[in-house]
Design an enzyme around this catalytic site. Structure first.
Site, short mmCIF file in Angstrom:
data_model
loop_
_atom_site.label_atom_id
_atom_site.label_comp_id
_atom_site.label_asym_id
_atom_site.label_seq_id
_atom_site.Cartn_x
_atom_site.Cartn_y
_atom_site.Cartn_z
N ASP A 206 0.81 -1.20 0.00
CA ASP A 206 0.00 0.00 0.00
C ASP A 206 0.86 1.27 0.00
O ASP A 206 1.81 1.39 0.77
CB ASP A 206 -0.91 -0.01 1.24
CG ASP A 206 -1.76 1.22 1.36
OD1 ASP A 206 -2.64 1.40 0.50
OD2 ASP A 206 -1.54 2.01 2.29
N GLU B 245 1.61 -0.05 -4.87
CA GLU B 245 0.72 1.07 -5.16
C GLU B 245 1.53 2.33 -4.95
O GLU B 245 2.14 2.52 -3.90
CB GLU B 245 -0.48 1.09 -4.23
CG GLU B 245 -1.42 2.24 -4.57
CD GLU B 245 -2.20 2.78 -3.39
OE1 GLU B 245 -3.12 3.59 -3.61
OE2 GLU B 245 -1.89 2.43 -2.24
#
EC number: 3.2.1.141
Length: 616
Positions: free
Chosen positions: A262, A299
């Site tokens: 993330d 990401e």
């Protein structure tokens, strides 16, 4: 220091359990066994600030915590299970499991079709075991890789997962570690891989006791969530070990196929060997030792190809990354939204650029950022880019959590489906997208601290200033907010929802069966856009197979002239979203074409033609 220090409670069988903790500033650490028989045992101090203890007579199910300097008691930072929540004691778990996936070899990224889901809202029960009952339907859809939003223990019973504070402990309300292992085992039985979303850029606020143990955070840098995790300051070797061990833990004990990292742009690390590169090296070594490739997917909003460039080419060596530019290009074309970061998008040529090169912004000026943004990824293969038309961020970070099904027409939904599944990249669907789920996916939490909840409510409202949103966001702490976000599975069998589901199945089947669509080579790709008509033309070829896809992002009918498109030879239509079969307005395109003078595209239409081989 040994950079591969195992941490936490490792049950070794025969009543033996090894406990290891990093607490470099503690003068004394005691292991406090709370059940089944209470005991307090001093731990031995080792090198680099570690304390350990091997204890007999400790079985799975035993509850424990650590007592620091004879005062504060805290759960294990590397706890494998928190049955009573983030503030309660940790529990020793059984490491062994009856895996049935010996023959599982994984899914290469080039063949993957991802499906992102949130365990708590995927089914009414919100558990791993309930999700298992839906795997056959996902297998029939054609997806072969599930991406699971974070499962590390978070406060309360409902959360997206990004407020987790126990990265090793599987959320108790989802079914804990046993439930997660059963779920992964069942996925592999259905020939479906599993990616787990992990958060190495911050931890949530409630129940975050890492500061009591050591310098896991550094004041050198700030993130949107406070002090940054310490990846390059004093004692950062041991902090890195904590997160690297976490990654290996999921691969080793849960048979996870990939990790989605993330928001890596929120990891600040100025060291000569960046944490992300070290993580990639360690995961690669684990893959080699275990004979099966494991993947790392980033990401990042930096549009920096360095993340996915091989290490010999001065990259970090991660396997793939999400491409938000694809989403933004597609979203703005069909919704007309131009606020916030959507201000940088809205042209067909940008979707063309995304298909050709991965990024749209590769050094150009960004009006939203008010500076140049990104670098070129033209040399990176298409299978390194995960693209989506919806995901938890782009839906859930809207103030009202609206899905595209409530923002655009049914015809436009089919165009988006085609652009996603037929793109030369790795597609990702967000749960419910395949049948046009209309329930919102809202932001929800279950914090027990009233002051913290007030801050969350205020923060959510501030977040939407760039989008000029009016009104109040739904209360993140309200149970109703969570309940509204659950999928309505019964809609899959009803009306236009059923039609859309069949449309997605057809698209996925075409992608798998037609060599030109299956191969993700950008060297065998011709793509261009007609800006005035809002038309996208995509031609792909491979091994004697050739396909042309026509996409209309126009709400009006468009006539295409021969000079604007290329159809050499004879072509057979294999899909037309405007056909009555797909609840369309009726087709305006011929079944077969040869050098057409004019083609008429219906509003928000999609057509796929396959070239008919010439007779020898």
């Amino acid at each position: 220091m040994n950079v591969e220090v195992d941490i936490g409670a490792i049950h070794e069988g025969a009543g033996r359990c090894r406990f290891r903790l990093w607490a470099p500033f503690a003068e004394r650490v005691d292991l406090h066994i709370l059940s089944p028989h209470e005991r307090l045992i001093p731990m031995q101090e080792r090198d680099s600030g570690y304390f350990d203890l091997q204890l007999k007579g400790t079985e799975p199910g035993s509850l424990y915590c650590f007592r620091l300097n004879g005062e504060r008691e805290r759960p294990d930072p590397a706890s494998r299970f928190q049955p009573l929540g983030v503030h309660g004691p940790s529990q020793v778990i059984e490491q062994q499991f009856g895996w049935e996936d010996e023959s599982w070899k994984g899914i290469p990224l080039s063949d993957a079709i991802f499906y992102e889901l949130h365990v708590g809202t995927f089914t009414p029960e919100g558990t791993f075991d309930a999700a298992i009952s839906r795997l056959k339907e996902l297998e029939d859809l054609g997806v072969n890789h599930l991406e699971i939003m974070p499962v590390g223990q978070f406060p309360g019973e409902r959360n997206w997962g990004y407020d987790g504070v126990q990265p090793f402990a599987v959320q108790n309300s989802y079914g804990g570690p046993g439930g997660f292992k059963r779920f992964v085992n069942a996925c592999h039985r259905h020939r479906i891989g599993v990616t787990l979303d992990v958060v190495y850029n911050h931890l949530g606020p409630e129940g975050n006791y890492l500061r009591d143990f050591g310098p896991y955070f550094t004041p050198k840098y700030r993130t949107p969530w406070g002090e940054a995790i310490n990846f390059d300051d004093a004692h950062s070797d041991e902090v890195r070990n904590y997160f690297i061990q976490n990654a290996i833990y999921w691969f080793q004990y849960f048979h996870i196929d990939a990790l989605r990292l993330d928001a890596v742009h929120a990891i600040t690390d100025m060291s000569a060997l960046p944490f992300l590169q070290e993580l990639a090296e360690r995961v690669e070594a684990f893959s080699v030792r275990n004979g099966r490739k494991r993947y790392l997917i980033a990401e990042s909003d930096l549009n920096d190809a360095k993340l996915i460039r091989p290490r010999p080419e001065w990259g970090y060596g991660l396997d793939a990354q999400w491409s938000d530019d694809f989403h933004h290009s597609l979203h703005t074309l069909l919704t007309g939204e131009r606020r916030g970061y959507y201000a940088d998008f809205g042209k067909v040529e940008q979707l063309v650029h995304s298909m050709r090169e991965g990024f749209v912004y590769s050094g150009q000026y960004s009006r939203f950022r008010k500076r140049r943004h990104g670098n070129s990824a033209v040399d990176r293969p298409a299978e390194q880019f995960i693209v989506a038309s919806q995901n938890h961020d782009q839906v859930g970070n809207r103030m009202l959590g609206e899905r595209l099904s409530t923002l655009i027409s049914f015809e436009a939904e089919k165009v988006i489906a085609g652009a996603l599944i037929l793109a030369p990249a790795v597609p990702l669907l967000f749960m419910g997208q395949e049948y046009g789920e209309e329930a919102p996916f809202l932001y929800f939490v279950d914090h027990g601290d009233a002051d913290l909840m007030a801050a969350v409510r205020k923060g959510r409202k501030e977040e939407f200033k760039d989008f000029l949103c009016k009104g109040e966001p739904p209360d993140p702490a309200g149970e109703e907010t969570f309940l509204r976000s659950r999928l309505n599975w019964e809609k899959r069998a009803e009306g236009h929802h059923k039609v859309l589901l069949e449309f997605y199945k057809t698209l996925i089947r075409l992608r798998r069966e037609i060599p030109a669509l299956k191969a993700l080579s950008r060297r065998r790709l011709d793509v261009h856009g007609l800006e005035n008509g809002k038309i996208l033309y995509v031609r792909r070829w491979c091994e004697g197979s050739e396909v042309v896809c026509l996409f209309s992002f126009n709400s009006k009918e468009v006539s295409l002239q021969a000079a604007e498109i290329s159809f050499e030879g004879e072509w057979q239509k294999i899909l037309d979203s405007s056909h009555e079969k797909w609840r369309g307005p009726g087709t305006s395109l011929p079944e077969k074409i040869r050098s057409p003078e004019v083609l008429v595209m219906r509003p928000h239409g999609l057509a796929v033609y396959r070239k008919i081989p010439e007779e020898s």
